[in-house]
Design a protein around this motif. Structure first.
Motif, short mmCIF file in Angstrom:
data_model
loop_
_atom_site.label_atom_id
_atom_site.label_comp_id
_atom_site.label_asym_id
_atom_site.label_seq_id
_atom_site.Cartn_x
_atom_site.Cartn_y
_atom_site.Cartn_z
N LEU A 1 54.29 21.12 -8.24
CA LEU A 1 53.83 22.23 -7.86
C LEU A 1 52.49 22.66 -7.72
O LEU A 1 51.78 23.24 -7.11
N ILE A 2 51.73 21.89 -8.66
CA ILE A 2 50.19 21.89 -8.76
C ILE A 2 49.69 21.12 -7.65
O ILE A 2 48.81 21.70 -6.73
N GLN A 3 50.38 19.88 -7.46
CA GLN A 3 49.81 19.17 -6.25
C GLN A 3 49.89 19.77 -4.86
O GLN A 3 49.22 19.96 -4.04
N GLY B 1 50.00 23.00 -3.96
CA GLY B 1 49.27 24.28 -4.31
C GLY B 1 49.84 25.51 -4.46
O GLY B 1 49.44 26.67 -4.39
N THR B 2 51.31 25.19 -5.06
CA THR B 2 52.10 26.36 -5.42
C THR B 2 51.54 27.22 -6.63
O THR B 2 51.57 28.56 -6.78
N ILE B 3 51.09 26.60 -7.79
CA ILE B 3 50.44 27.07 -9.06
C ILE B 3 49.02 26.40 -9.16
O ILE B 3 48.85 25.19 -8.66
N SER B 4 48.20 27.18 -9.89
CA SER B 4 47.03 26.58 -10.26
C SER B 4 47.28 25.80 -11.56
O SER B 4 48.07 25.94 -12.28
N SER B 5 46.35 24.79 -11.74
CA SER B 5 46.43 24.09 -13.30
C SER B 5 46.47 25.14 -14.43
O SER B 5 46.97 24.77 -15.19
N LYS B 6 45.67 26.40 -14.10
CA LYS B 6 45.68 27.07 -15.40
C LYS B 6 47.07 27.71 -15.52
O LYS B 6 47.66 27.80 -16.54
N ILE B 7 47.72 28.16 -14.43
CA ILE B 7 49.06 28.97 -14.66
C ILE B 7 49.94 27.66 -15.06
O ILE B 7 51.09 27.98 -15.87
N ALA B 8 49.75 26.50 -14.63
CA ALA B 8 50.61 25.41 -15.06
C ALA B 8 50.82 25.31 -16.67
O ALA B 8 51.83 25.03 -17.05
N LYS B 9 49.82 25.39 -17.12
CA LYS B 9 49.70 25.51 -18.73
C LYS B 9 50.77 26.41 -19.34
O LYS B 9 51.63 26.16 -20.31
N VAL C 1 44.84 33.36 -7.91
CA VAL C 1 44.31 32.88 -6.66
C VAL C 1 43.80 31.32 -6.82
O VAL C 1 43.28 30.92 -8.09
N ASN C 2 44.10 30.57 -5.69
CA ASN C 2 43.49 29.35 -5.86
C ASN C 2 41.87 29.51 -5.97
O ASN C 2 41.42 29.89 -4.69
N PRO C 3 41.13 28.89 -6.69
CA PRO C 3 39.96 29.17 -6.98
C PRO C 3 39.07 28.66 -5.90
O PRO C 3 37.93 29.16 -5.61
N ALA C 4 39.42 27.49 -5.35
CA ALA C 4 38.74 26.97 -4.17
C ALA C 4 38.64 27.86 -3.03
O ALA C 4 37.79 28.23 -2.43
N LEU C 5 40.03 28.53 -2.85
CA LEU C 5 40.23 29.52 -1.60
C LEU C 5 39.54 30.48 -1.91
O LEU C 5 38.73 31.28 -0.95
N ALA C 6 39.50 31.14 -3.23
CA ALA C 6 38.59 32.46 -3.42
C ALA C 6 37.19 32.07 -3.30
O ALA C 6 36.49 33.11 -2.60
N ASN C 7 36.61 31.11 -3.56
CA ASN C 7 35.05 30.69 -3.33
C ASN C 7 34.85 30.78 -1.95
O ASN C 7 33.91 31.47 -1.60
#
Ligand code: MN
Length: 484
Positions: free
Chosen positions: A385-387, A389-397, A469-475
């Motif tokens: 799910l992280i790979q 892009g379904t969830i961020s690493s932060k949400i994964a925790k 939100v995917n941080p890279a996309l937000a940036n």
């Protein structure tokens, strides 16, 4: 970096050899048909042979031979096609025969080595021998103020005594040797390696000498230390004690000491008996053991992949760093879990989750990998799910935490809790436009060159979206909007 202890009179080095008694995994004892199982009610697993009744004849258990040969091969050692049993005579209440059947002159396994890795690199610690012998019973001194009790269940259980050369030069190396030996016997299924249950017991022969000296000084044997950590601690403490004695003009007698982990000291137990005192002689009740090449080769053919080979495979095939590969191959259950979770995935990402969050959780709750509330397949699913892009690493925790509680799979939890990462660009754009509109002063500062403030905006976006939100996309979108 060699391990050196600085004394008042100069630098000292440490010389350690370990003798490890490993209880053999077998249904019955080495010379009798009584059960070798641990933990039975006292004195219920005792045959007349174990109890030392007159006229009883020992019968060698083939399984113990097989296990010893297998272990020998795992130690890269010479298997002796001729071996023989000797009687080691001594009187002790928990040894009713009055002698222990052991192998002094012709052990079943000769020289070999174990590859040991510490922070200083990988070294071969040579093994001098492995011999087969019987265990003694157990005296119990703490059940009555004026009586001692004896449990003979353990009497006659097969032991492999594995003796290293004095090749160990630091407490770390001793710890690594023991852990590696334990990983090997566990992988082979020849000993369960549980030091706390006494199925693996360690005696350490310790001496010190000035750096540059070639002769060995007297060694002290610290007996029956029952955890890897205690062995390391005992070596450290005993080495410092010896140095202090020498530096104050004293001498060290060759003796046997006990390690007291509570007071963090070693104490004299008895002076070392001369080996001659045991009056070893060939046991007349047992024939020599003759092994054929075919027999040895058939055991070699049945050997599982050993930790060292598995570690090298993880490095070469999966591209894991040495450290990760070492940690994941110390325990067969851990490597089995890891391989299942990593199958078809980025091995390093999976290794990070296993060694980080999962081990952290298991340690905290005192669980083994077999008791993990998260199955290998579920952990792999989380990484997927992280790979993708379904969830961020932060949400994964957060999902991981929830998985430990509910045992549900990651995608079920993500669905139920609506944790999917927002990848819909228009939704993110809308969110960013609102934040920009609400903070014209900060936008002006960025335009004036204060680039650092962009991080603050990304932070606001993460906050507004609950981390979805995917941080890279937000940036990327933020840059675009600020440029407008
Ligand atoms: Mn022994």
């Amino acid at each position: 970096m060699p391990y050196i202890i600085e004394g008042k009179t100069g630098n000292w080095e440490l010389i350690v050899g370990l003798e490890v008694h490993c209880q053999i995994i077998s249904e019955s004892k080495v010379f009798s048909g009584a059960s070798a199982k641990f933990g039975g009610e006292q004195n219920t697993q005792v045959s007349l042979i174990d109890a030392g009744f007159p006229g009883m004849l020992p019968v060698l258990n083939k399984k113990c031979i097989e296990q010893s040969v297998k272990t020998g091969l795992g130690l890269n050692a010479v298997i002796n096609k001729y071996s023989r049993f000797d009687r080691k005579n001594y009187f002790y209440a928990d040894l009713p025969q009055g002698y222990q059947i052991s192998q002094l002159y012709h052990p079943i396994v000769g020289e070999g080595f174990i590859e040991v890795t510490t922070d200083d690199g990988t070294r071969k610690i040579r093994v001098e021998r492995l011999h087969l012998e019987q265990d003694a019973g157990k005296s119990i001194h703490d059940m009555s103020p004026d009586k001692s009790f004896i449990d003979l269940n353990r009497c006659g259980v097969g032991l492999m005594e594995i003796v290293s050369k004095p090749d160990i030069h630091s407490p770390d190396e001793a710890g690594a040797y023991l852990r590696q030996l334990r990983a090997i016997v566990r992988a082979l299924g020849t000993c369960d390696g549980n030091m706390d249950e006494g199925s693996m017991r360690c005696d350490a022969n310790i001496s010190v000498r000035k750096v540059g000296e070639t002769a060995l000084r007297n060694r002290v044997e610290v007996k029956n230390v029952n955890s890897v950590r205690f062995v390391m601690q005992a070596i450290d403490i005993e080495a410092h004690r010896q140095i202090e004695v020498y530096e104050n003009g004293g001498t060290i007698a060759q003796e046997t000491r006990l390690f007291d982990p509570v007071n963090e000291e070693t104490r004299p137990m008895r002076s070392k008996e001369n080996a001659n005192d045991y009056r070893y002689f060939p046991d007349p009740d047992l024939l020599p053991v003759i092994l054929t090449d075919e027999y040895i080769e058939s055991i070699r053919a049945s050997m599982p992949e050993l930790p060292e080979a598995k570690k090298k495979r993880y490095q070469s095939e999966l591209g894991l760093p040495e450290y990760d590969a070492r940690i994941l191959t110390m325990d067969g259950d851990v490597s089995a879990y890891f391989e299942l979770a990593a199958h078809g995935r980025d091995a390093k990402k999976v290794a990070n989750w296993v060694m980080g969050d999962l081990f952290g959780y298991l340690n905290k709750h005192g669980l083994t990998i077999l008791e993990s509330p998260i199955s290998a397949a579920h952990l792999g699913g989380l990484v997927d799910l992280i790979q993708n892009g379904t969830i961020s690493s932060k949400i994964a925790k957060e999902v991981f935490e929830e998985m430990t509680v509910s045992g549900k799979s990651a995608d079920v939890i993500v669905d139920e809790k609506g944790l999917k990462q927002v990848s819909d660009t228009s939704a993110i754009e809308k969110m960013i436009s609102e934040i920009i509109a609400a903070n014209p002063d900060k936008v002006a500062e960025i335009k004036a060159g204060k680039d650092k403030l962009k991080g603050w905006f990304v932070g606001q976006i993460m906050k507004a979206s609950g981390g979805k939100v995917n941080p890279a996309l937000a940036n990327q979108i933020l840059e675009k909007k600020l440029a407008e």
